[in-house]
Write a protein that holds these residues in place. Structure first.
Motif, PDB file in Angstrom:
ATOM      1  N   LYS A  22       0.829  -1.054   0.032  1.00 26.08           N
ATOM      2  CA  LYS A  22      -0.062   0.054  -0.055  1.00 26.08           C
ATOM      3  C   LYS A  22       0.898   1.369   0.175  1.00 26.08           C
ATOM      4  O   LYS A  22       2.084   1.051   0.489  1.00 26.08           O
TER       5      LYS A  22
ATOM      6  N   HIS B  85       0.192  -5.956   5.553  1.00 31.75           N
ATOM      7  CA  HIS B  85       1.034  -6.899   6.801  1.00 31.75           C
ATOM      8  C   HIS B  85       0.109  -7.085   7.849  1.00 31.75           C
ATOM      9  O   HIS B  85       0.808  -7.952   8.388  1.00 31.75           O
ATOM     10  N   TYR B  86      -0.868  -6.461   8.012  1.00 32.47           N
ATOM     11  CA  TYR B  86      -1.572  -6.792   9.445  1.00 32.47           C
ATOM     12  C   TYR B  86      -2.180  -8.323   9.189  1.00 32.47           C
ATOM     13  O   TYR B  86      -2.377  -9.038  10.158  1.00 32.47           O
TER      14      TYR B  86
ATOM     15  N   LYS C 298       0.347 -10.870  10.549  1.00 36.44           N
ATOM     16  CA  LYS C 298       0.527 -10.793  12.092  1.00 36.44           C
ATOM     17  C   LYS C 298      -0.068 -12.150  12.575  1.00 36.44           C
ATOM     18  O   LYS C 298      -1.365 -12.749  12.494  1.00 36.44           O
TER      19      LYS C 298
ATOM     20  N   GLU D  44      -0.537   3.675  18.088  1.00 36.90           N
ATOM     21  CA  GLU D  44       0.892   4.012  18.129  1.00 36.90           C
ATOM     22  C   GLU D  44       1.496   5.150  18.851  1.00 36.90           C
ATOM     23  O   GLU D  44       0.792   6.185  19.280  1.00 36.90           O
TER      24      GLU D  44
ATOM     25  N   ARG E 192       8.728  10.041   7.848  1.00 40.44           N
ATOM     26  CA  ARG E 192       7.849   9.883   6.629  1.00 40.44           C
ATOM     27  C   ARG E 192       6.744  10.948   6.356  1.00 40.44           C
ATOM     28  O   ARG E 192       5.686  10.602   5.349  1.00 40.44           O
TER      29      ARG E 192
ATOM     30  N   TYR F 167       5.204  11.711   2.688  1.00 40.73           N
ATOM     31  CA  TYR F 167       4.395  10.725   2.251  1.00 40.73           C
ATOM     32  C   TYR F 167       2.904  11.048   3.015  1.00 40.73           C
ATOM     33  O   TYR F 167       2.021  11.004   2.561  1.00 40.73           O
TER      34      TYR F 167
ATOM     35  N   ASP G 170      -4.151   5.989   5.536  1.00 37.48           N
ATOM     36  CA  ASP G 170      -2.909   4.940   5.754  1.00 37.48           C
ATOM     37  C   ASP G 170      -3.240   3.714   6.628  1.00 37.48           C
ATOM     38  O   ASP G 170      -2.750   2.838   6.558  1.00 37.48           O
ATOM     39  N   MET G 171      -4.333   3.922   7.480  1.00 36.03           N
ATOM     40  CA  MET G 171      -4.556   2.821   8.505  1.00 36.03           C
ATOM     41  C   MET G 171      -5.984   2.342   8.371  1.00 36.03           C
ATOM     42  O   MET G 171      -6.049   1.022   8.363  1.00 36.03           O
TER      43      MET G 171
ATOM     44  N   HIS H 126      -5.612  -1.622   6.921  1.00 38.30           N
ATOM     45  CA  HIS H 126      -5.574  -2.307   8.266  1.00 38.30           C
ATOM     46  C   HIS H 126      -6.790  -2.620   8.911  1.00 38.30           C
ATOM     47  O   HIS H 126      -7.127  -3.776   9.340  1.00 38.30           O
TER      48      HIS H 126
ATOM     49  N   LYS I 234      -1.408   8.351  15.825  1.00 41.66           N
ATOM     50  CA  LYS I 234       0.060   8.054  16.244  1.00 41.66           C
ATOM     51  C   LYS I 234       0.213   8.950  17.522  1.00 41.66           C
ATOM     52  O   LYS I 234      -0.784   9.916  17.653  1.00 41.66           O
TER      53      LYS I 234
ATOM     54  N   ARG J 266       1.310   1.748  22.752  1.00 42.24           N
ATOM     55  CA  ARG J 266       1.509   1.252  21.752  1.00 42.24           C
ATOM     56  C   ARG J 266       0.611   0.008  21.979  1.00 42.24           C
ATOM     57  O   ARG J 266       1.230  -0.896  22.615  1.00 42.24           O
TER      58      ARG J 266
ATOM     59  N   GLN K 243      -0.850  -6.663  19.529  1.00 41.49           N
ATOM     60  CA  GLN K 243       0.393  -6.202  19.693  1.00 41.49           C
ATOM     61  C   GLN K 243       0.374  -5.101  20.847  1.00 41.49           C
ATOM     62  O   GLN K 243      -0.644  -4.468  20.999  1.00 41.49           O
TER      63      GLN K 243
HETATM   64  C1  BG6 Z   1       1.999   0.941   8.179  1.00 43.56           C
HETATM   65  C2  BG6 Z   1       1.369   2.722   8.059  1.00 43.56           C
HETATM   66  O1  BG6 Z   1       1.028   0.523   7.207  1.00 43.56           O
HETATM   67  O2  BG6 Z   1       1.646   0.235   9.599  1.00 43.56           O
HETATM   68  C3  BG6 Z   1       2.325   3.027   9.396  1.00 43.56           C
HETATM   69  O3  BG6 Z   1       1.889   3.210   6.741  1.00 43.56           O
HETATM   70  C4  BG6 Z   1       2.236   2.531  10.466  1.00 43.56           C
HETATM   71  O4  BG6 Z   1       2.096   4.502   9.252  1.00 43.56           O
HETATM   72  C5  BG6 Z   1       2.323   1.111  10.489  1.00 43.56           C
HETATM   73  O5  BG6 Z   1       3.175   3.189  11.467  1.00 43.56           O
HETATM   74  C6  BG6 Z   1       1.991   0.181  11.753  1.00 43.56           C
HETATM   75  O6  BG6 Z   1       2.307  -1.211  11.745  1.00 43.56           O
HETATM   76  P1  BG6 Z   1       2.730  -1.863  12.837  1.00 43.56           P
HETATM   77  O7  BG6 Z   1       2.984  -3.400  12.158  1.00 43.56           O
HETATM   78  O8  BG6 Z   1       4.141  -1.257  13.590  1.00 43.56           O
HETATM   79  O9  BG6 Z   1       1.586  -1.942  13.906  1.00 43.56           O
END
Ligand code: BG6
Length: 485
Positions: free
Chosen positions: A143, A173-174, A177, A211, A218, A221, A230-231, A235, A334, A339, A372
């Motif tokens: 993405k 990538h979520y 996990k 987070e 970044r 972007y 972004d999220m 995700h 953010k 976290r 997490q």
């Molecule tokens: C990314 C976002 O896809 O996921 C980031 O672009 C974000 O902004 C990140 O920080 C969070 O991933 P993770 O695996 O650290 O929760």
């Protein structure tokens, strides 16, 4: 198991993702023998480097990001890596890549586009023109896939003109996990939960991805994206789909993806009035986070003004039988207080209590799935306080922290996703129609936000976001789950 032979061609080979995630993830598969003997990694970027120079860079990346490096395995791994300079913007260097790949048409050829989306089109076209796309080729993209429904459609069209859908691996990538996959195990490998997993028993669902980091390097972007793109578009909606979907008939890629798509299509579209009522945007100001003073978003960005949100909360409805009148509250941001990523399934109150009032409050059951930092599942249940006195009730967690249950290392999401891609398994990757359906729901929110031009609500770094996000859930008589932070 050991993979078939492959050539993994990583565009953006000297980039941040390769450094932090891809090389360490691939290295981890070496000591356990998952990389077939004849597996090669071909790193591609614009810079002129020799194989040795690139391997030195890769060695540093791995040593920096892997806790315990097995030197012998590391050398074996580095020997698989070759480097080719291709300048995509100038359209030069393709012949060298052609030469490197030639004679290996019968092995899996996986292109990983770890580059700005602006290059997806030019790279795919050049791969086509140079005849580098074989039957056994596949392509992986990260993405952002577009900035809205229209541009996502264009990206999909461009890639689709060179690769067929079964060759395209869109990473979220979520989905890689461990706990996210565990959500599927929890729901579909146990009989306990599924009968209760519906509007008759569940009051509401919360999905929090918080987070402590800011946008840091970044910012460029991020300022064009914001938290919703972004999220949430990827995700959080993917997590929502896995919680809300019907049981797929199997784990086959299209069975799972068909069910996720149905959820996305059932999301209640947000009218302008609903966007105002059911969404909150925020932007962090200076404050304290992770034990120190931190700058605000605008200072990090180096600008006086930006209306980009670094926090979103939303109340979302799914219009189907299973979830009628069961709101899903989402929030992500953010520079928040901790976290933590977790999904809370809040069950309904008891229909009737048989206990005397002095037994105490009976809290409704709650299932908390923590992604997490410390992955695990916790079920909040009521028990009797020990002792001979009158009946007193107490809420306790049935706790299953995975770190205690399993001593083995938790693989990073990329380890699984890259190997799945090489093996050709698309279950954990997003299909084209899913991405476009997610945008279809997101677009009206973005449009309304841009029309009303309201600045995001400021919040101090190190807090839980703007107070309006707390009001969003509290006006429904509910609260964000936070007792375990
Ligand atoms: C990314 C976002 O896809 O996921 C980031 O672009 C974000 O902004 C990140 O920080 C969070 O991933 P993770 O695996 O650290 O929760």
């Amino acid at each position: 198991t050991q993979s078939d032979p492959f050539d993994l061609v990583v565009f953006g080979g000297t980039g941040d993702l390769a450094h932090r995630k891809l090389l360490p993830a691939l290295y981890h598969r070496e000591p356990v023998g998952h990389l077939g003997e004849d597996a090669r990694i071909i790193a591609v970027s614009r810079r002129q480097l020799s194989d040795t120079e690139y391997r030195d860079w890769a060695r540093k990346a791995i040593c920096e990001h892997v806790a315990e490096v097995d030197q012998e395995a590391l050398e074996r791994f580095l020997a698989r890596i070759q480097y080719v300079a291709v300048d995509v913007a100038q359209n030069t260097g393709w012949e060298a890549l052609e030469e490197k790949l030639s004679g290996r048409e019968d092995v899996v050829r996986a292109f990983y586009l770890s580059v700005s989306p602006d290059f997806f089109g030019p790279i795919c076209s050049a791969l086509g023109e140079h005849d580098l796309v074989t039957e056994k080729s596949r392509v992986t993209i990260e993405k952002p896939i577009g900035k809205n429904g229209k541009s996502a459609h264009e990206v999909n069209e461009t890639i689709g003109s060179v690769f067929k859908e079964h060759q395209i691996f869109r990473i979220d990538h979520y989905l890689g996990k461990e706990t996210v996959q565990n959500l599927m195990a929890l729901r579909f490998a146990n009989v306990l939960f599924e009968p209760l997993w519906n509007a008759a028993h569940i009051d509401h669902v919360q999905i929090t991805v918080a987070e402590t980091l800011g946008v840091e390097s970044r910012a460029g972007y991020y300022d064009t994206a914001g938290a919703l793109r972004d999220m949430v578009q990827n995700h959080l909606l993917q997590l929502l789909c896995l919680v809300a979907m019907e049981p797929p008939e199997s784990m086959a890629p299209d069975s799972v993806r068909d069910e996720k798509l149905k959820v996305l299509k059932a999301l209640r579209p947000m009218s302008a009035e609903m966007v105002e009522r059911n969404t909150v945007r925020g932007q962090y100001r200076a404050g304290a986070s992770a034990g120190g003073a931190v700058k605000g978003y605008l200072e990090e960005l180096g600008r006086d003004d930006s209306s980009t949100e670094t926090f979103v909360a939303a109340k979302v409805d799914i219009e189907n039988w299973r979830w009628a009148n069961v709101p899903f509250y989402l929030r992500t941001g953010k520079r928040l207080a901790a976290r933590v990523s977790e999904i809370t399934i809040q069950f309904k109150d008891l229909p009737h209590s048989i206990f005397l009032p002095d037994a105490g409050r009976i809290a409704a059951n709650k299932l908390v799935i923590r992604l997490q930092p410390d992955e695990g599942v916790k079920m909040q249940v009521m028990i009797k306080d020990p002792g001979p006195g009158s009946m007193r009730l107490r809420e306790v967690p049935l706790d299953m922290t995975f770190a205690e249950a399993f001593s083995s290392r938790h693989p990073d999401a990329y380890e699984r996703l890259i190997m799945d891609m090489i093996r050709g398994n698309q279950t954990l990757f997003m299909r084209r129609d899913e991405v476009e359906a997610a945008w279809k729901w997101i677009d009206p929110i973005l449009e309304h936000w841009s029309q009303i031009k309201e600045a995001p609500k400021p919040y101090t770094s190190g807090t839980w976001g703007p107070s309006a996000s707390i009001a969003l859930i509290e006006r429904d008589g509910r609260t964000w789950h936070d007792e375990t932070y």
